[in-house]
Design a protein around this motif. Structure first.
Motif, PDB file in Angstrom:
ATOM      1  N   VAL A  17       0.829  -1.210   0.000  1.00  0.00           N
ATOM      2  CA  VAL A  17       0.000   0.000   0.000  1.00  0.00           C
ATOM      3  C   VAL A  17       0.863   1.258   0.000  1.00  0.00           C
ATOM      4  N   LEU A  18       1.807   1.322   0.913  1.00  0.00           N
ATOM      5  CA  LEU A  18       2.605   2.547   1.045  1.00  0.00           C
ATOM      6  C   LEU A  18       3.538   2.776  -0.136  1.00  0.00           C
ATOM      7  N   SER A  19       4.177   1.722  -0.622  1.00  0.00           N
ATOM      8  CA  SER A  19       5.100   1.910  -1.748  1.00  0.00           C
ATOM      9  C   SER A  19       4.344   2.250  -3.029  1.00  0.00           C
ATOM     10  N   THR A  20       3.187   1.626  -3.250  1.00  0.00           N
ATOM     11  CA  THR A  20       2.404   1.939  -4.444  1.00  0.00           C
ATOM     12  C   THR A  20       1.906   3.377  -4.397  1.00  0.00           C
ATOM     13  N   LEU A  21       1.411   3.793  -3.246  1.00  0.00           N
ATOM     14  CA  LEU A  21       0.951   5.177  -3.098  1.00  0.00           C
ATOM     15  C   LEU A  21       2.098   6.164  -3.310  1.00  0.00           C
ATOM     16  N   ALA A  22       3.253   5.886  -2.718  1.00  0.00           N
ATOM     17  CA  ALA A  22       4.408   6.780  -2.871  1.00  0.00           C
ATOM     18  C   ALA A  22       4.868   6.842  -4.324  1.00  0.00           C
ATOM     19  N   MET A  23       4.933   5.688  -5.005  1.00  0.00           N
ATOM     20  CA  MET A  23       5.386   5.693  -6.404  1.00  0.00           C
ATOM     21  C   MET A  23       4.382   6.411  -7.307  1.00  0.00           C
ATOM     22  N   LEU A  24       3.084   6.266  -7.034  1.00  0.00           N
ATOM     23  CA  LEU A  24       2.082   6.972  -7.840  1.00  0.00           C
ATOM     24  C   LEU A  24       2.171   8.474  -7.639  1.00  0.00           C
ATOM     25  N   LEU A  25       2.390   8.906  -6.406  1.00  0.00           N
ATOM     26  CA  LEU A  25       2.499  10.340  -6.137  1.00  0.00           C
ATOM     27  C   LEU A  25       3.779  10.935  -6.709  1.00  0.00           C
ATOM     28  N   LEU A  26       4.878  10.192  -6.603  1.00  0.00           N
ATOM     29  CA  LEU A  26       6.157  10.716  -7.090  1.00  0.00           C
ATOM     30  C   LEU A  26       6.265  10.678  -8.610  1.00  0.00           C
ATOM     31  N   SER A  27       5.673   9.697  -9.234  1.00  0.00           N
ATOM     32  CA  SER A  27       5.804   9.581 -10.691  1.00  0.00           C
ATOM     33  C   SER A  27       4.796  10.452 -11.430  1.00  0.00           C
ATOM     34  N   GLU A  28       3.731  10.833 -10.760  1.00  0.00           N
ATOM     35  CA  GLU A  28       2.675  11.655 -11.347  1.00  0.00           C
ATOM     36  C   GLU A  28       2.163  11.061 -12.661  1.00  0.00           C
ATOM     37  N   THR A  29       2.100   9.767 -12.727  1.00  0.00           N
ATOM     38  CA  THR A  29       1.623   9.107 -13.936  1.00  0.00           C
ATOM     39  C   THR A  29       0.102   9.194 -14.010  1.00  0.00           C
ATOM     40  N   ARG A  30      -0.406   9.281 -15.224  1.00  0.00           N
ATOM     41  CA  ARG A  30      -1.851   9.375 -15.430  1.00  0.00           C
ATOM     42  C   ARG A  30      -2.340   8.294 -16.390  1.00  0.00           C
ATOM     43  N   SER A  31      -1.450   7.631 -17.059  1.00  0.00           N
ATOM     44  CA  SER A  31      -1.867   6.621 -18.027  1.00  0.00           C
ATOM     45  C   SER A  31      -2.147   5.292 -17.329  1.00  0.00           C
ATOM     46  N   GLY A  32      -2.967   4.490 -17.951  1.00  0.00           N
ATOM     47  CA  GLY A  32      -3.285   3.174 -17.399  1.00  0.00           C
ATOM     48  C   GLY A  32      -2.082   2.262 -17.343  1.00  0.00           C
ATOM     49  N   LEU A  33      -1.227   2.355 -18.358  1.00  0.00           N
ATOM     50  CA  LEU A  33      -0.016   1.527 -18.377  1.00  0.00           C
ATOM     51  C   LEU A  33       0.924   1.903 -17.233  1.00  0.00           C
ATOM     52  N   VAL A  35       0.112   3.309 -14.324  1.00  0.00           N
ATOM     53  CA  VAL A  35      -0.490   2.877 -13.061  1.00  0.00           C
ATOM     54  C   VAL A  35      -0.325   1.358 -12.900  1.00  0.00           C
ATOM     55  N   GLY A  36      -0.483   0.619 -13.998  1.00  0.00           N
ATOM     56  CA  GLY A  36      -0.309  -0.829 -13.944  1.00  0.00           C
ATOM     57  C   GLY A  36       1.113  -1.229 -13.589  1.00  0.00           C
ATOM     58  N   LEU A  37       2.081  -0.543 -14.182  1.00  0.00           N
ATOM     59  CA  LEU A  37       3.485  -0.843 -13.871  1.00  0.00           C
ATOM     60  C   LEU A  37       3.822  -0.517 -12.416  1.00  0.00           C
ATOM     61  N   VAL A  38       3.314   0.605 -11.923  1.00  0.00           N
ATOM     62  CA  VAL A  38       3.569   0.977 -10.532  1.00  0.00           C
ATOM     63  C   VAL A  38       2.914  -0.030  -9.597  1.00  0.00           C
ATOM     64  N   THR A  39       1.715  -0.491  -9.944  1.00  0.00           N
ATOM     65  CA  THR A  39       1.011  -1.476  -9.123  1.00  0.00           C
ATOM     66  C   THR A  39       1.774  -2.795  -9.071  1.00  0.00           C
ATOM     67  N   VAL A  40       2.252  -3.246 -10.212  1.00  0.00           N
ATOM     68  CA  VAL A  40       3.026  -4.491 -10.253  1.00  0.00           C
ATOM     69  C   VAL A  40       4.323  -4.339  -9.463  1.00  0.00           C
ATOM     70  N   ALA A  41       4.965  -3.187  -9.569  1.00  0.00           N
ATOM     71  CA  ALA A  41       6.194  -2.949  -8.807  1.00  0.00           C
ATOM     72  C   ALA A  41       5.909  -2.952  -7.304  1.00  0.00           C
ATOM     73  N   GLY A  42       4.789  -2.357  -6.879  1.00  0.00           N
ATOM     74  CA  GLY A  42       4.417  -2.349  -5.462  1.00  0.00           C
ATOM     75  C   GLY A  42       4.135  -3.755  -4.947  1.00  0.00           C
ATOM     76  N   LEU A  43       3.443  -4.564  -5.750  1.00  0.00           N
ATOM     77  CA  LEU A  43       3.176  -5.947  -5.351  1.00  0.00           C
ATOM     78  C   LEU A  43       4.465  -6.758  -5.231  1.00  0.00           C
ATOM     79  N   ALA A  44       5.368  -6.562  -6.183  1.00  0.00           N
ATOM     80  CA  ALA A  44       6.644  -7.283  -6.145  1.00  0.00           C
ATOM     81  C   ALA A  44       7.457  -6.884  -4.910  1.00  0.00           C
ATOM     82  N   LEU A  45       7.452  -5.584  -4.598  1.00  0.00           N
ATOM     83  CA  LEU A  45       8.187  -5.114  -3.424  1.00  0.00           C
ATOM     84  C   LEU A  45       7.564  -5.658  -2.137  1.00  0.00           C
TER      85      LEU A  45
END
Length: 88
Positions: A17-33, A35-45
């Motif tokens: 939860v925390l790493s995914t939220l932090a990566m989404l806020l820091l990357s400022e990504t808006r595309s679905g791809l 968000v998907g990559l950040v989500t997969v990275a958070g799950l892996a971490l």
């Protein structure tokens, strides 16, 4: 595979939860791809953290050494001697 402990579940979930939220806020990504990559990275971490949490193992059973015999008046009393008959 052994079941995860409560500590592994807690640390892994919090990391996801925390790493995914932090990566989404820091990357400022808006595309679905993105968000998907950040989500997969958070799950892996989170999985990595959950697997590296030290697991305490219970002491092995069956290695007790009895150093004394039970007393005659204790709850574990010996069986009384049997009477033997010579006449079958």
């Amino acid at each position: 595979m052994p079941r995860p402990t409560s500590a592994q579940l807690a640390y892994g979930s919090a990391t996801v939860v925390l790493s995914t939220l932090a990566m989404l806020l820091l990357s400022e990504t808006r595309s679905g791809l993105g968000v998907g990559l950040v989500t997969v990275a958070g799950l892996a971490l989170g999985l990595l953290v959950a697997l590296t949490v030290p697991v305490s193992r219970p002491a092995r059973a069956g290695r007790t050494v009895r150093t004394h015999r039970p007393l005659a008046g204790s709850a574990v009393a010996a069986e009384p001697p049997r009477e033997h008959s010579l006449h079958g």
